[in-house]
Design a protein around this motif. Structure first.
Motif, mmCIF file in Angstrom:
data_model
loop_
_atom_site.group_PDB
_atom_site.id
_atom_site.type_symbol
_atom_site.label_atom_id
_atom_site.label_comp_id
_atom_site.label_asym_id
_atom_site.label_seq_id
_atom_site.Cartn_x
_atom_site.Cartn_y
_atom_site.Cartn_z
ATOM 1 N N GLU A 267 0.562 -1.236 0.009
ATOM 2 C CA GLU A 267 0.214 -0.055 0.101
ATOM 3 C C GLU A 267 0.844 1.321 -0.118
ATOM 4 O O GLU A 267 1.899 1.276 0.863
ATOM 5 C CB GLU A 267 -0.947 0.211 1.236
ATOM 6 C CG GLU A 267 -1.941 1.160 1.312
ATOM 7 C CD GLU A 267 -2.803 1.291 2.357
ATOM 8 O OE1 GLU A 267 -3.545 2.117 2.660
ATOM 9 O OE2 GLU A 267 -2.652 0.086 3.122
ATOM 10 N N ILE A 268 0.555 2.258 -0.815
ATOM 11 C CA ILE A 268 1.107 3.570 -0.813
ATOM 12 C C ILE A 268 0.714 4.233 0.236
ATOM 13 O O ILE A 268 -0.712 4.539 0.256
ATOM 14 C CB ILE A 268 1.267 4.149 -2.053
ATOM 15 C CG1 ILE A 268 1.499 3.383 -3.457
ATOM 16 C CG2 ILE A 268 1.860 5.514 -2.171
ATOM 17 C CD1 ILE A 268 3.179 2.750 -3.385
ATOM 18 N N VAL A 269 1.518 4.758 1.031
ATOM 19 C CA VAL A 269 0.880 5.866 1.964
ATOM 20 C C VAL A 269 1.646 7.301 1.804
ATOM 21 O O VAL A 269 2.899 7.430 2.004
ATOM 22 C CB VAL A 269 1.264 5.312 3.533
ATOM 23 C CG1 VAL A 269 1.017 6.279 4.618
ATOM 24 C CG2 VAL A 269 1.125 3.633 3.752
ATOM 25 N N PRO A 270 0.487 8.065 1.494
ATOM 26 C CA PRO A 270 1.316 9.590 1.418
ATOM 27 C C PRO A 270 1.587 10.043 2.788
ATOM 28 O O PRO A 270 1.448 9.971 3.654
ATOM 29 C CB PRO A 270 0.014 10.240 0.725
ATOM 30 C CG PRO A 270 -1.043 9.749 1.281
ATOM 31 C CD PRO A 270 -0.729 8.135 1.417
ATOM 32 N N TYR B 46 11.830 9.291 3.491
ATOM 33 C CA TYR B 46 10.458 9.198 3.380
ATOM 34 C C TYR B 46 10.159 7.785 2.601
ATOM 35 O O TYR B 46 10.532 7.874 1.432
ATOM 36 C CB TYR B 46 9.615 9.962 3.061
ATOM 37 C CG TYR B 46 8.070 9.782 2.937
ATOM 38 C CD1 TYR B 46 7.426 9.687 4.234
ATOM 39 C CD2 TYR B 46 7.712 9.626 2.038
ATOM 40 C CE1 TYR B 46 6.047 9.238 4.265
ATOM 41 C CE2 TYR B 46 6.091 9.406 1.824
ATOM 42 C CZ TYR B 46 5.275 9.195 2.930
ATOM 43 O OH TYR B 46 4.178 8.795 3.002
ATOM 44 N N ASN B 47 9.663 6.892 2.972
ATOM 45 C CA ASN B 47 9.370 5.772 2.132
ATOM 46 C C ASN B 47 7.723 5.504 2.181
ATOM 47 O O ASN B 47 7.009 5.277 2.935
ATOM 48 C CB ASN B 47 9.988 4.303 2.884
ATOM 49 C CG ASN B 47 9.657 3.207 1.743
ATOM 50 O OD1 ASN B 47 8.900 3.392 0.879
ATOM 51 N ND2 ASN B 47 10.339 2.268 2.141
ATOM 52 N N PRO B 48 7.089 5.859 0.945
ATOM 53 C CA PRO B 48 5.705 5.825 0.830
ATOM 54 C C PRO B 48 4.967 4.347 0.758
ATOM 55 O O PRO B 48 3.739 4.178 0.863
ATOM 56 C CB PRO B 48 5.306 6.677 -0.410
ATOM 57 C CG PRO B 48 6.617 6.216 -1.318
ATOM 58 C CD PRO B 48 7.638 6.260 -0.331
ATOM 59 N N VAL B 49 6.017 3.300 0.809
ATOM 60 C CA VAL B 49 5.552 2.177 0.596
ATOM 61 C C VAL B 49 5.317 1.527 1.994
ATOM 62 O O VAL B 49 6.297 1.499 2.604
ATOM 63 C CB VAL B 49 6.386 1.156 -0.180
ATOM 64 C CG1 VAL B 49 5.890 -0.170 -0.368
ATOM 65 C CG2 VAL B 49 6.416 1.816 -1.796
ATOM 66 N N GLU B 50 4.263 1.166 2.384
ATOM 67 C CA GLU B 50 3.930 0.680 3.836
ATOM 68 C C GLU B 50 4.466 -0.776 3.800
ATOM 69 O O GLU B 50 4.481 -1.801 2.997
ATOM 70 C CB GLU B 50 2.525 0.535 3.993
ATOM 71 C CG GLU B 50 2.003 0.228 5.568
ATOM 72 C CD GLU B 50 0.619 0.272 5.838
ATOM 73 O OE1 GLU B 50 0.166 -0.520 5.534
ATOM 74 O OE2 GLU B 50 0.191 1.478 6.183
ATOM 75 N N GLY B 51 5.330 -1.109 5.095
ATOM 76 C CA GLY B 51 5.892 -2.148 5.427
ATOM 77 C C GLY B 51 7.203 -2.484 4.989
ATOM 78 O O GLY B 51 7.869 -3.443 4.928
#
Length: 70
Positions: free
Chosen positions: A4-7, A55-60
């Motif tokens: 999931e992409i998390v902004p 910052y990493n927008p990919v959850e996990g």
């Protein structure tokens, strides 16, 4: 498996210190309020938001340069 992409939910100008937070209800960035004071920075600044490799927008997934890389 789907990632999931998390902004981001907060950003800060590297030049003047203005801080914005994402308002999900308004679907827009709004100026942050801390201790009752709006974090407006310089109204004439052409903001340079702190977007970088940490910052990493990919959850996990571990962020670049995090302790998980050691």
């Amino acid at each position: 498996m789907t990632d999931e992409i998390v902004p981001p939910t907060e950003r800060q100008c590297e030049l003047c210190g203005r801080t914005d937070r994402w308002d999900a209800d308004k679907q827009n960035w709004v100026i942050a309020v801390e201790d009752g004071e709006r974090q407006v920075g310089n109204k004439h600044c052409i903001h340079e938001w702190d977007i970088n490799g940490r910052y990493n927008p990919v959850e996990g997934k571990p962020s670049v340069g995090s302790d998980a890389d050691a």
